[in-house]
Design an enzyme around this catalytic site. Structure first.
Site, PDB file in Angstrom:
ATOM      1  N   ASP A   1      10.574  74.536  11.545  1.00 55.98           N
ATOM      2  CA  ASP A   1      10.396  73.134  11.094  1.00 55.98           C
ATOM      3  C   ASP A   1       9.019  72.776  11.568  1.00 55.98           C
ATOM      4  O   ASP A   1       7.998  73.784  11.557  1.00 55.98           O
ATOM      5  CB  ASP A   1      11.416  72.157  11.638  1.00 55.98           C
ATOM      6  CG  ASP A   1      11.633  72.319  13.157  1.00 55.98           C
ATOM      7  OD1 ASP A   1      10.439  72.793  13.853  1.00 55.98           O
ATOM      8  OD2 ASP A   1      12.650  72.187  13.613  1.00 55.98           O
TER       9      ASP A   1
ATOM     10  N   HIS B   1       8.834  74.124  15.503  1.00 60.49           N
ATOM     11  CA  HIS B   1       9.556  75.210  16.016  1.00 60.49           C
ATOM     12  C   HIS B   1       9.509  76.554  15.187  1.00 60.49           C
ATOM     13  O   HIS B   1       9.461  76.538  14.092  1.00 60.49           O
ATOM     14  CB  HIS B   1      10.989  74.957  16.406  1.00 60.49           C
ATOM     15  CG  HIS B   1      11.420  73.598  17.222  1.00 60.49           C
ATOM     16  ND1 HIS B   1      11.645  72.653  16.435  1.00 60.49           N
ATOM     17  CD2 HIS B   1      11.360  73.351  18.497  1.00 60.49           C
ATOM     18  CE1 HIS B   1      11.797  71.563  17.551  1.00 60.49           C
ATOM     19  NE2 HIS B   1      11.650  72.391  18.800  1.00 60.49           N
TER      20      HIS B   1
ATOM     21  N   SER C   1      13.114  72.494  24.025  1.00 60.61           N
ATOM     22  CA  SER C   1      13.612  73.025  22.808  1.00 60.61           C
ATOM     23  C   SER C   1      13.084  74.610  22.413  1.00 60.61           C
ATOM     24  O   SER C   1      13.751  75.263  21.709  1.00 60.61           O
ATOM     25  CB  SER C   1      13.277  72.254  21.356  1.00 60.61           C
ATOM     26  OG  SER C   1      11.801  72.115  21.100  1.00 60.61           O
TER      27      SER C   1
END
Length: 349
Positions: free
Chosen positions: A326, A329, A47
């Site tokens: 978050d 990230h 991610s």
């Protein structure tokens, strides 16, 4: 083994190895001044570099408020905006490469700047998240070496970005792995990562840039336990062991490819560990840098709404003042700050 004893053991183990192996094992390229200008960028990982591969029905990256800064709507990036891939591509004058999952929806011109094979939540091994692991991702590149997408000549003028951000370790613990056995598992992860790095280079990619592991103990999912006031030292000690083994693995790979690369290293480490620490603790623009901008409430998480459509998260007013988006990230502003600390290293590749 008692937790305190294990922390002491791991710290001693790390520093002994560091003292014994650091000289000659450092994967950084400070003494090289060659500037490589890739024409294409191939991205592998999770991610931290995914720009739209993860399944829309399963991933929060396609839900509001992800993407509110760029491109002003959810677009598959795990942030409010741009991620590491976007900044690296821009540095080399390239457009962010096409996500692999969009290959059948785009014409041949869309492959001009490379392809992004990264899937959020994945690792070198299979994780608890759906998506292609690193070995499968490298296989995707092989399928595109058909002459109509890419040729061997294309790879010779290309660069790979490989990001591993800790999903193997969270999966290991989730599946009941014992933390006192984590050094052995770290060795397995880095060994497999080295195999993947070599596979990418063996296909013909000229330069392979791999990220060191960021300080996992500073992620909000860890710092929430102390009201986002300090990092988890135990986790970060384990991370440093990972990064030590990675430096050794990269040094070995560069020694093995020295003749074919005319003295210039084929494999380069992008030091996210140091750049995260520098940004988190020394960049005054970020307010309470260990606290995320988008934070779940009542057992919710960023991007989640309940059956009545009520948001199960809170959102800060200015994402540009938060380092983390978050619990895992960075924000676009966070990634930009990290990128700025890395520019000098990138200019020396």
């Amino acid at each position: 083994m008692a937790k305190s004893k294990f922390i002491s053991y791991l710290s001693i183990f790390f520093f002994i190895l560091l003292a014994a192996n650091y000289e000659g094992a450092n994967g950084h390229n400070h003494h090289y001044r060659h500037r490589f200008h890739p024409k294409k960028l191939f991205v592998f990982g999770d991610s931290y570099v995914d720009t739209g591969n993860t399944n829309k029905s399963l991933s929060i990256s396609w839900k509001v408020p992800y993407g509110i800064t760029f491109p002003n709507k959810p677009a598959g990036r795990f942030s409010d905006g741009r991620v590491l891939t976007d900044f690296l591509a821009r540095f080399y004058g390239l457009k962010s490469p096409l996500p692999y999952m969009l290959r059948n929806l785009a014409g041949k011109k869309a492959f001009r700047y490379g392809t992004n094979f990264a899937f959020g939540g994945t690792g070198v091994f299979n994780t608890v998240f759906p998506g292609a692991n690193m070995t499968v991702q490298t296989g995707f590149l092989k399928t595109l070496l058909d002459g109509s997408h890419y040729s061997q000549r294309d790879l010779d003028t290309s660069m790979a970005l490989v990001a591993l951000s800790g999903n193997d370790y969270s999966t290991y613990l989730f599946r009941g792995g014992l933390f006192q056995n984590i050094p052995a598992f770290i060795t397995q992860v880095v060994n497999q990562l080295a195999i993947n790095l070599k596979s990418i280079h063996d296909m013909g990619v000229k330069k392979v840039v791999v990220t060191s592991l960021q300080p996992l103990g500073c992620l909000p999912r860890s710092t929430i336990l102390n009201s986002f006031s300090q990092c988890n030292a135990t986790e970060n000690t384990a991370v440093e062991f990972h990064n030590l083994l990675l430096r050794q693995a990269v040094a070995k790979l560069n020694n093995e490819t020295a003749n074919t690369n005319r003295g210039s290293p084929a494999f380069i480490i992008l030091d996210l560990f140091s750049s995260f620490n520098t940004t988190i603790f020394h960049d005054d623009k970020f307010v309470n840098p260990l606290k995320p901008c988008c934070m779940g409430i009542k057992n919710g998480s960023c991007g989640v709404v309940n059956s009545s459509g009520v948001k199960m998260y809170t959102l800060c007013k200015k994402p540009e003042n938060s380092f983390f988006w978050d619990t895992v990230h960075p924000t676009q502003a966070g990634w930009r700050a990290v990128y700025l600390t890395l520019r000098s290293s990138l200019s020396q590749i």
